[in-house]
Motif scaffolding. Structure first.
Motif, PDB file in Angstrom:
ATOM      1  N   LEU A 115       0.821  -1.201   0.000  1.00 40.87           N
ATOM      2  CA  LEU A 115       0.000   0.000   0.000  1.00 40.87           C
ATOM      3  C   LEU A 115       0.868   1.269   0.000  1.00 40.87           C
ATOM      4  N   CYS A 116       1.864   1.320   0.879  1.00 44.30           N
ATOM      5  CA  CYS A 116       2.740   2.496   0.977  1.00 44.30           C
ATOM      6  C   CYS A 116       3.520   2.720  -0.318  1.00 44.30           C
ATOM      7  N   LYS A 117       4.018   1.645  -0.906  1.00 44.64           N
ATOM      8  CA  LYS A 117       4.777   1.761  -2.154  1.00 44.64           C
ATOM      9  C   LYS A 117       3.905   2.299  -3.288  1.00 44.64           C
ATOM     10  N   THR A 118       2.674   1.785  -3.370  1.00 42.50           N
ATOM     11  CA  THR A 118       1.764   2.219  -4.436  1.00 42.50           C
ATOM     12  C   THR A 118       1.519   3.724  -4.376  1.00 42.50           C
ATOM     13  N   VAL A 119       1.276   4.235  -3.166  1.00 38.55           N
ATOM     14  CA  VAL A 119       0.983   5.660  -3.001  1.00 38.55           C
ATOM     15  C   VAL A 119       2.238   6.509  -3.202  1.00 38.55           C
ATOM     16  N   LYS A 120       3.342   6.091  -2.598  1.00 43.33           N
ATOM     17  CA  LYS A 120       4.571   6.905  -2.630  1.00 43.33           C
ATOM     18  C   LYS A 120       5.205   6.964  -4.016  1.00 43.33           C
ATOM     19  N   GLN A 121       4.982   5.935  -4.835  1.00 43.32           N
ATOM     20  CA  GLN A 121       5.584   5.905  -6.168  1.00 43.32           C
ATOM     21  C   GLN A 121       4.765   6.652  -7.216  1.00 43.32           C
ATOM     22  N   SER A 122       3.608   7.188  -6.803  1.00 44.85           N
ATOM     23  CA  SER A 122       2.759   7.937  -7.736  1.00 44.85           C
ATOM     24  C   SER A 122       2.618   9.381  -7.237  1.00 44.85           C
ATOM     25  N   GLN A 123       3.028  10.336  -8.070  1.00 42.30           N
ATOM     26  CA  GLN A 123       2.896  11.750  -7.695  1.00 42.30           C
ATOM     27  C   GLN A 123       1.427  12.138  -7.527  1.00 42.30           C
ATOM     28  N   LYS A 124       0.575  11.596  -8.393  1.00 47.05           N
ATOM     29  CA  LYS A 124      -0.849  11.935  -8.337  1.00 47.05           C
ATOM     30  C   LYS A 124      -1.483  11.422  -7.056  1.00 47.05           C
ATOM     31  N   LEU A 125      -1.206  10.168  -6.713  1.00 43.32           N
ATOM     32  CA  LEU A 125      -1.773   9.593  -5.485  1.00 43.32           C
ATOM     33  C   LEU A 125      -1.262  10.312  -4.239  1.00 43.32           C
ATOM     34  N   THR A 126       0.012  10.701  -4.267  1.00 42.09           N
ATOM     35  CA  THR A 126       0.591  11.433  -3.129  1.00 42.09           C
ATOM     36  C   THR A 126      -0.104  12.776  -2.943  1.00 42.09           C
ATOM     37  N   ALA A 127      -0.335  13.467  -4.065  1.00 40.04           N
ATOM     38  CA  ALA A 127      -1.007  14.775  -4.006  1.00 40.04           C
ATOM     39  C   ALA A 127      -2.446  14.626  -3.512  1.00 40.04           C
ATOM     40  N   LEU A 128      -3.168  13.601  -4.015  1.00 39.40           N
ATOM     41  CA  LEU A 128      -4.553  13.373  -3.586  1.00 39.40           C
ATOM     42  C   LEU A 128      -4.619  12.989  -2.116  1.00 39.40           C
ATOM     43  N   LEU A 129      -3.649  12.178  -1.675  1.00 37.97           N
ATOM     44  CA  LEU A 129      -3.604  11.791  -0.252  1.00 37.97           C
ATOM     45  C   LEU A 129      -3.389  13.024   0.622  1.00 37.97           C
ATOM     46  N   PRO A 137     -10.085  14.135  10.153  1.00 40.18           N
ATOM     47  CA  PRO A 137     -10.245  14.634  11.533  1.00 40.18           C
ATOM     48  C   PRO A 137      -8.949  15.147  12.149  1.00 40.18           C
ATOM     49  N   GLN A 138      -7.786  14.531  11.789  1.00 37.08           N
ATOM     50  CA  GLN A 138      -6.504  14.995  12.332  1.00 37.08           C
ATOM     51  C   GLN A 138      -6.114  16.354  11.762  1.00 37.08           C
ATOM     52  N   GLY A 139      -6.481  16.579  10.488  1.00 45.02           N
ATOM     53  CA  GLY A 139      -6.248  17.871   9.860  1.00 45.02           C
ATOM     54  C   GLY A 139      -4.798  18.207   9.595  1.00 45.02           C
ATOM     55  N   GLN A 140      -3.908  17.222   9.603  1.00 42.85           N
ATOM     56  CA  GLN A 140      -2.503  17.508   9.312  1.00 42.85           C
ATOM     57  C   GLN A 140      -1.875  16.353   8.534  1.00 42.85           C
ATOM     58  N   GLN A 141      -0.720  16.621   7.947  1.00 44.08           N
ATOM     59  CA  GLN A 141      -0.083  15.656   7.053  1.00 44.08           C
ATOM     60  C   GLN A 141       0.831  14.707   7.821  1.00 44.08           C
ATOM     61  N   HIS A 142       0.641  13.408   7.607  1.00 40.08           N
ATOM     62  CA  HIS A 142       1.518  12.368   8.164  1.00 40.08           C
ATOM     63  C   HIS A 142       1.992  11.505   6.995  1.00 40.08           C
ATOM     64  N   THR A 143       3.263  11.494   6.727  1.00 40.25           N
ATOM     65  CA  THR A 143       3.774  10.738   5.584  1.00 40.25           C
ATOM     66  C   THR A 143       3.706   9.236   5.840  1.00 40.25           C
ATOM     67  N   LEU A 144       3.499   8.480   4.781  1.00 40.98           N
ATOM     68  CA  LEU A 144       3.554   7.021   4.862  1.00 40.98           C
ATOM     69  C   LEU A 144       5.025   6.612   4.910  1.00 40.98           C
ATOM     70  N   LYS A 145       5.342   5.665   5.763  1.00 38.76           N
ATOM     71  CA  LYS A 145       6.740   5.269   5.954  1.00 38.76           C
ATOM     72  C   LYS A 145       6.950   3.819   5.542  1.00 38.76           C
ATOM     73  N   LEU A 146       8.014   3.595   4.780  1.00 42.12           N
ATOM     74  CA  LEU A 146       8.385   2.235   4.373  1.00 42.12           C
ATOM     75  C   LEU A 146       9.439   1.694   5.332  1.00 42.12           C
ATOM     76  N   PRO A 147       9.375   0.396   5.656  1.00 45.17           N
ATOM     77  CA  PRO A 147      10.390  -0.174   6.555  1.00 45.17           C
ATOM     78  C   PRO A 147      11.748  -0.294   5.878  1.00 45.17           C
ATOM     79  N   VAL A 148      12.800  -0.230   6.670  1.00 39.45           N
ATOM     80  CA  VAL A 148      14.172  -0.365   6.189  1.00 39.45           C
ATOM     81  C   VAL A 148      14.766  -1.618   6.838  1.00 39.45           C
ATOM     82  N   LYS A 149      15.443  -2.439   6.053  1.00 42.16           N
ATOM     83  CA  LYS A 149      15.950  -3.723   6.561  1.00 42.16           C
ATOM     84  C   LYS A 149      16.859  -3.565   7.771  1.00 42.16           C
TER      85      LYS A 149
END
Length: 370
Positions: A115-129, A137-149
């Protein structure tokens, strides 16, 4: 405490940290062509002990690797009073690794990463998100985070970022403009309450483990925290397992992981007895008797003002000043100097890497260690 790593020049290095109780970098050894066998590490540990003074050393903390355990045995033969034990943070990391390998947890992790990869790899989806995040309800931006090995804690951060963005992601799933860029399987995932229940349930199970690791890795922590910490973890597991939406057949596997990994921990009563036996002018049997008496009096006569004082007083101050009239207090003061983890060694590696970087790769290991 000690641990090994590889420098930017692909050279083997073992760092030694001494706690007094503040951690101090004692030495950094370039091992060259030497294999990191139990015998070799034991010889290095013995040299450090002799340099400090055997009677000034009470314990040695390392990870759970087989060569380290062999070094414990060899060190114990020469210095019976030194107690070797495993890094509690490493034990907790093994618990965390075991948990995320269970099938249902692995599936949830895989879905969140997809899910995170799909959104982060698309500029359009990132902008819409981002638009939906400001309307949520939170009213602020929280970035999606991918795990690092190499960052085990990032898996929890990934699950948390997905849960925080639940409303925005669900809105994205029904957004008409997002349909061309959003795969059907991802849209079904976003609109599935089962997915959200399982993700939130997994986060409730995993987050207490990462929180415990963060707490135990501090520089001013001591061994007295460990048993309570594991007791709290066990309670957290029992409370959250039923609501975690994992398969019933896997509940026993979750419980077994805690039981099995807890075997790495030293038995508190055994440590108290062994340390008391090695300290001069201390009767170890009397110490155990005083411990039993102290516990019974604490439970029977505990007052609200006493528990309030405990919360605001460090363990070392309690035993050195308030409870300083018994043999037990002398043993407690010594135990409280022991660190619960070898995290200070890991931090020394990070500092070393900042000095001995790719841009300064002509530095020798000895020069960088200074």
């Amino acid at each position: 405490m000690c641990d090994s790593w590889t420098s930017v020049r692909n050279e083997g290095i073992i760092n030694f940290i001494v706690t007094v109780p503040r951690p101090i970098c004692w030495s950094s050894i370039a091992t060259g062509a030497e294999s990191h066998t139990g015998q070799y590490i034991a010889n290095l540990l013995k040299k450090v002990v002799e340099d400090i003074g055997p009677l000034k050393v009470l314990g040695a903390c390392t990870d759970n690797a087989s060569n380290m355990k062999k070094a414990w045995e060899l060190l114990q033969l020469e210095y019976p009073h030194i107690k070797s034990y495993s890094c509690i943070a490493h034990t907790l990391q093994l618990i965390f690794t075991d948990l995320i390998k269970i099938k249902s947890a692995e599936n949830i992790q895989s879905d969140c990463i997809k899910l995170c990869k799909t959104v982060k790899q698309s500029q359009k989806l990132t902008a819409l998100l981002n638009q939906h995040q400001h309307q949520s309800p939170q009213g602020q931006q929280h970035t999606l985070k991918l795990p690092v090995k190499t960052r085990w804690r990032s898996i929890t951060q990934c699950l948390k970022s997905v849960c925080i963005n639940k409303h925005a992601l669900q809105a994205l799933g029904i957004n008409y403009d997002a349909k061309p860029s959003l795969d059907l399987s991802i849209r079904k995932l976003l609109l599935s309450e089962v997915f959200w229940d399982r993700t939130e349930g997994s986060l409730k199970l995993l987050k207490p483990v990462t929180d415990a690791i963060t707490a135990i890795e501090g520089e001013n922590k001591n061994l007295s925290l460990v048993m309570k910490m594991f007791s709290d973890l066990k309670l957290s597991f029992e409370e959250n397992l039923s609501s975690s939406q994992i398969l019933k057949s896997e509940e026993d596997a979750f419980k077994k992981i805690i039981r099995e990994r807890k075997k790495f921990l030293v038995d508190a009563m055994q440590v108290i007895y062994e340390i008391a036996a090695q300290l001069p002018n201390i009767d170890e049997i009397q110490v155990i008797a005083e411990l039993a008496d102290y516990r019974s009096r604490l439970k029977k006569n505990s007052k609200p003002f006493v528990s309030s004082a405990v919360d605001k007083t460090s363990a070392s101050s309690w035993w050195n000043r308030i409870c300083c009239s018994s043999q037990l207090s002398r043993v407690a003061s010594n135990i409280l100097r022991l660190p619960p983890s070898s995290a200070s060694v890991e931090r020394s590696f990070s500092r070393h890497a900042l000095v001995h970087s790719a841009r300064r790769n002509r530095l020798t290991t000895d020069r960088a260690a200074k």
